[in-house]
Design an enzyme around this catalytic site. Structure first.
Site, short mmCIF file in Angstrom:
data_model
loop_
_atom_site.label_atom_id
_atom_site.label_comp_id
_atom_site.label_asym_id
_atom_site.label_seq_id
_atom_site.Cartn_x
_atom_site.Cartn_y
_atom_site.Cartn_z
N GLU A 257 0.87 -1.24 0.02
CA GLU A 257 -0.03 -0.13 0.02
C GLU A 257 0.86 1.48 0.03
O GLU A 257 1.97 1.25 0.58
CB GLU A 257 -0.90 -0.06 1.17
CG GLU A 257 -1.84 -1.14 1.44
CD GLU A 257 -2.53 -1.05 2.63
OE1 GLU A 257 -2.43 -0.19 3.58
OE2 GLU A 257 -3.20 -2.23 3.03
N LYS A 259 2.39 4.47 1.45
CA LYS A 259 2.42 5.10 2.81
C LYS A 259 1.96 6.67 2.54
O LYS A 259 3.23 7.44 2.10
CB LYS A 259 3.95 4.67 3.31
CG LYS A 259 3.84 5.18 4.76
CD LYS A 259 5.32 4.83 5.48
CE LYS A 259 5.49 5.07 6.92
NZ LYS A 259 5.01 6.40 7.19
N ARG A 264 -2.46 9.87 11.51
CA ARG A 264 -3.24 8.73 11.85
C ARG A 264 -4.27 9.02 12.40
O ARG A 264 -4.53 9.79 13.36
CB ARG A 264 -2.42 7.81 12.55
CG ARG A 264 -2.99 6.26 12.87
CD ARG A 264 -2.52 5.35 12.19
NE ARG A 264 -2.88 4.02 12.51
CZ ARG A 264 -1.99 3.03 12.81
NH1 ARG A 264 -0.86 3.25 12.87
NH2 ARG A 264 -2.68 1.83 13.03
N ARG A 279 -3.34 9.76 16.68
CA ARG A 279 -2.51 8.56 17.09
C ARG A 279 -2.32 8.64 18.73
O ARG A 279 -1.88 7.71 19.23
CB ARG A 279 -1.16 8.97 16.28
CG ARG A 279 0.03 8.55 16.69
CD ARG A 279 0.09 7.02 15.97
NE ARG A 279 1.49 6.73 16.36
CZ ARG A 279 1.66 5.89 17.28
NH1 ARG A 279 0.86 5.83 18.15
NH2 ARG A 279 2.99 5.40 17.55
N PHE A 348 -7.40 2.24 5.79
CA PHE A 348 -6.50 0.85 5.49
C PHE A 348 -6.87 -0.26 6.29
O PHE A 348 -6.24 -1.36 6.08
CB PHE A 348 -4.97 1.33 5.51
CG PHE A 348 -4.33 2.11 6.52
CD1 PHE A 348 -4.31 1.38 7.76
CD2 PHE A 348 -4.04 3.51 6.45
CE1 PHE A 348 -3.80 2.19 8.96
CE2 PHE A 348 -3.47 4.09 7.57
CZ PHE A 348 -3.34 3.33 8.74
N ARG A 423 4.55 -3.09 17.74
CA ARG A 423 5.50 -2.53 16.44
C ARG A 423 5.81 -3.88 15.92
O ARG A 423 7.24 -4.41 16.33
CB ARG A 423 6.38 -1.59 17.03
CG ARG A 423 7.07 -0.84 15.94
CD ARG A 423 8.04 0.09 16.47
NE ARG A 423 7.30 1.53 16.94
CZ ARG A 423 6.70 2.35 16.21
NH1 ARG A 423 6.71 2.19 14.99
NH2 ARG A 423 6.32 3.32 16.68
P1 AMP Z 1 5.83 5.76 10.63
O1 AMP Z 1 5.24 6.96 11.35
O2 AMP Z 1 7.22 6.03 10.03
O3 AMP Z 1 6.20 4.67 12.14
O4 AMP Z 1 5.09 4.92 9.91
C1 AMP Z 1 3.70 4.29 10.37
C2 AMP Z 1 2.54 5.61 9.85
O5 AMP Z 1 2.25 5.53 8.86
C3 AMP Z 1 1.23 4.94 10.47
O6 AMP Z 1 0.91 5.03 12.01
C4 AMP Z 1 0.47 5.64 9.61
O7 AMP Z 1 0.07 6.91 10.40
C5 AMP Z 1 1.01 5.90 8.45
N1 AMP Z 1 0.50 5.36 7.05
C6 AMP Z 1 0.30 5.80 6.13
N2 AMP Z 1 -0.22 4.82 5.22
C7 AMP Z 1 -0.23 3.68 5.68
C8 AMP Z 1 -0.74 2.48 5.39
N3 AMP Z 1 -1.37 2.37 4.01
N4 AMP Z 1 -0.82 1.57 6.24
C9 AMP Z 1 -0.43 1.86 7.54
N5 AMP Z 1 0.00 3.14 7.88
C10 AMP Z 1 0.02 4.01 7.19
#
Ligand code: AMP
Length: 568
Positions: A257, A259, A264, A279, A348, A423
């Site tokens: 998918e 990102k 969130r 979040r 998602f 995580r």
């Molecule tokens: P990170 O903030 O780098 O830890 O990445 C995880 C975050 O990416 C999640 O908490 C979401 O807020 C965001 N995110 C964006 N697109 C997606 C997706 N397709 N699936 C899950 N998380 C996503």
């Protein structure tokens, strides 16, 4: 009537725990204490012991900043605020500062004459009630009321109690007890399985309630806990991947998918009642009437909990994250902001539908449920997903996502459950490396074993340009090949100013470009910051050490990164 447990008893336990390093022993001490108090006290203590006053999901916020804390301490101790600040600086801890400030507590002219300190014993419940008053105070005169309540606590406290009141006030107990230890202590005290405690906590986000129900009803109490619509549950989190190829090698087919670079959200719909949580589990419903509208019009299921990302677009490209934050924090002129900064929602995942908890359904099955209850529109989307084991296909999607201005891709295990609060390796993110820092090398340490003749790790520093002072930020020893190590050792040998055992200081002459996962606050290094997982990218011989990254930039990166927490 049950005996009221004094706050002093709790602080004795905190002091004991502070002096234990093994988590098993800490768990045992906590478990024994849990067994010695009543259920209402346990509800409070199971949060207090990890530095939390209210449940995570609760809208109640303590919100005591340093200003209020110092004023209350100043009034309680009779010392001027500037002396309090000095004590905090000296001790590096508000708790120890409070202890010192309250050393002459008896001399204090108590404003609370009705409660003579000598015959008034603070109970756990008293302390909680005062914090509750502080959280509930609002409107005119609320600041004075908040100060008074905190001042009261300090005035009634002895020195040790003052330590923990101050630390609770800023919700940082510093005794090394986190959710894991409290979970284990509940399991140990009441003879139930850790996993059952953990699941009840994930579903309720309320350690106090979990502890109390377990005390009163044991395993039946735990098993009876379920998702409550309107109360946020813990989200599933993502880990950084080692690259597309290695992910496919490990899990085979992946669900790919985009990102999205947004914020969130967790959405709860219960009939007409719609709630949106950030979040950090704040209720942001009132700031996002457009998202509420999308859910009302586009979600067909009667009751549902959805997971997604809110994204802002400017000229068809994802807009700055700061723009989204302006929407999330908005209290006034919300409608104006809705038209100024329009949002889109990308869903998602789905965790609950019409009375059914979907945690134990596979991603594939959950996606079917999700597709079944969304009628997409121009602003309401279900994230596109491709299931493949072809590295090239994933790479193409990755490139498309970056071209479109997004962060990268998420690679998800199609067979995985929704592991709330974890995580794990079932959601892996692929994105370009974070920015790097240029830092001066101000010290080093001789290696061990095979690297005994080499300088194996290097002390990094940023600069405070006004004074020219180098401020340390921790060491790097990763990302250095054997050849480079030999070269660096011979170069740095000439720069040694002084050696202390295996450690040494260098004339700051060489600059390292360093990559890292995260910037953290630190009391160990005099910059106040440390890097998580630093690794050397290259030696920047083209850089003068006086031109390395400044403390201000580090601070800024830290703040940006903190606001990124809202992203996920
Ligand atoms: P990170 O903030 O780098 O830890 O990445 C995880 C975050 O990416 C999640 O908490 C979401 O807020 C965001 N995110 C964006 N697109 C997606 C997706 N397709 N699936 C899950 N998380 C996503």
């Amino acid at each position: 009537m049950t005996r009221m447990t004094s706050f002093k008893d709790f602080t004795i336990i905190c002091e004991r725990i502070e002096n234990i390093s093994g988590s098993l022993e800490i768990t045992q001490v906590a478990a024994d204490f849990f067994l010695s108090i009543d259920d209402k006290e346990l509800e409070i203590i199971s949060r207090f012991i990890m530095g939390q006053i209210f449940p995570v999901w609760s809208p109640l916020q303590l919100g005591i900043g340093p200003g209020l804390l110092y004023t209350a301490l100043s009034k309680a101790s009779g010392l001027p605020v500037k002396d309090i600040i000095e004590l905090v600086r000296k001790n590096g801890d508000v708790g120890l500062a409070a202890k010192e400030a309250m050393a002459d507590n008896k001399k204090t002219q108590s404003t609370f004459a009705a409660f003579d300190k000598d015959d008034y014993v603070l109970s756990i419940t008293d302390v909680y009630m005062r914090f509750l008053n502080i959280a509930k105070a609002s409107g005119k005169g609320s600041q004075a009321a908040r100060t008074r309540n905190l001042q009261f606590l300090f005035t009634q406290a002895d020195q040790v109690e003052a330590v923990y009141i101050a630390r609770l006030a800023i919700e940082e107990l510093r005794i090394g007890v986190g959710e894991g230890i409290v979970r284990d202590a509940i399991a140990r005290a009441f003879d139930v399985e850790k996993d059952d405690v953990e699941m009840a906590y994930i579903l309720t986000n309320d350690m106090g309630m979990v502890a109390r129900e377990t005390m009163l009803k044991g395993i039946d109490g735990l098993k009876s806990m379920d998702i409550t619509l309107g109360r946020p549950i813990k989200q599933m989190l993502a880990k950084i991947s080692q690259g597309i190829e290695s992910v496919i090698k490990e899990i085979g087919s992946v669900a790919v998918e985009w990102k999205f670079d947004g914020a969130r959200v967790q959405i709860h719909k219960n009939g007409d009642n719609i709630k949106i949580f950030s979040r950090r589990m704040e209720d942001v419903t009132d700031s996002l009437p457009d998202i509420v509208g999308m859910i009302r019009n586009g979600i067909t299921a009667k009751s549902v909990i959805l997971d997604g990302e809110v994204v802002v677009f400017e000229d068809e490209k994802p807009g700055a994250f700061q723009q989204i934050l302006k929407r999330f924090r908005r209290k006034y002129d919300v409608e104006i902001m809705v038209s100024k900064i329009p949002l889109q929602l990308f869903l998602f995942d789905i965790m609950y539908v019409n009375g059914k908890n979907l945690f134990n359904n596979t991603l594939i099955a959950r996606r079917q449920e999700l597709l079944g209850c969304v009628s997409p529109s121009a602003t309401l989307n279900v994230t596109k997903q491709v299931i493949t084991c072809d590295v090239q296909v994933v790479n193409d999607i990755y490139m498309m996502a970056l071209d479109a201005g997004h962060e990268g891709v998420m690679l998800k295990n199609p067979e995985s459950m929704y592991s709330a609060g974890k995580r794990g390796k079932n959601w892996l993110k692929v994105k370009p490396l974070m920015e790097t820092l240029d830092l001066a090398v101000i010290g080093g340490e001789w290696g061990e074993g095979r690297r005994a003749q080499m300088i194996g790790s290097y002390q990094l520093a940023c600069i405070e340009p006004t004074t020219g002072e180098f401020l340390s930020m921790g060491r790097v020893g990763t990302g250095i090949t054997d050849d480079l190590l030999v070269e660096l050792t011979s170069r740095f040998k000439d720069l040694i100013i002084i050696e202390r055992g295996t450690e040494m200081d260098f004339v700051p002459e060489i600059v390292f470009e360093v990559a890292f996962e995260e910037i953290q606050k630190s009391t160990t290094y005099n910059s106040g910051y440390a890097l998580r997982f630093p690794r050397l990218v290259r030696v920047r011989d083209d850089r003068d050490p006086k031109e390395v990254d400044t403390l201000e930039r580090i601070e800024q990166l830290y703040i940006n990164q903190k606001s990124r927490v809202d992203r996920g």
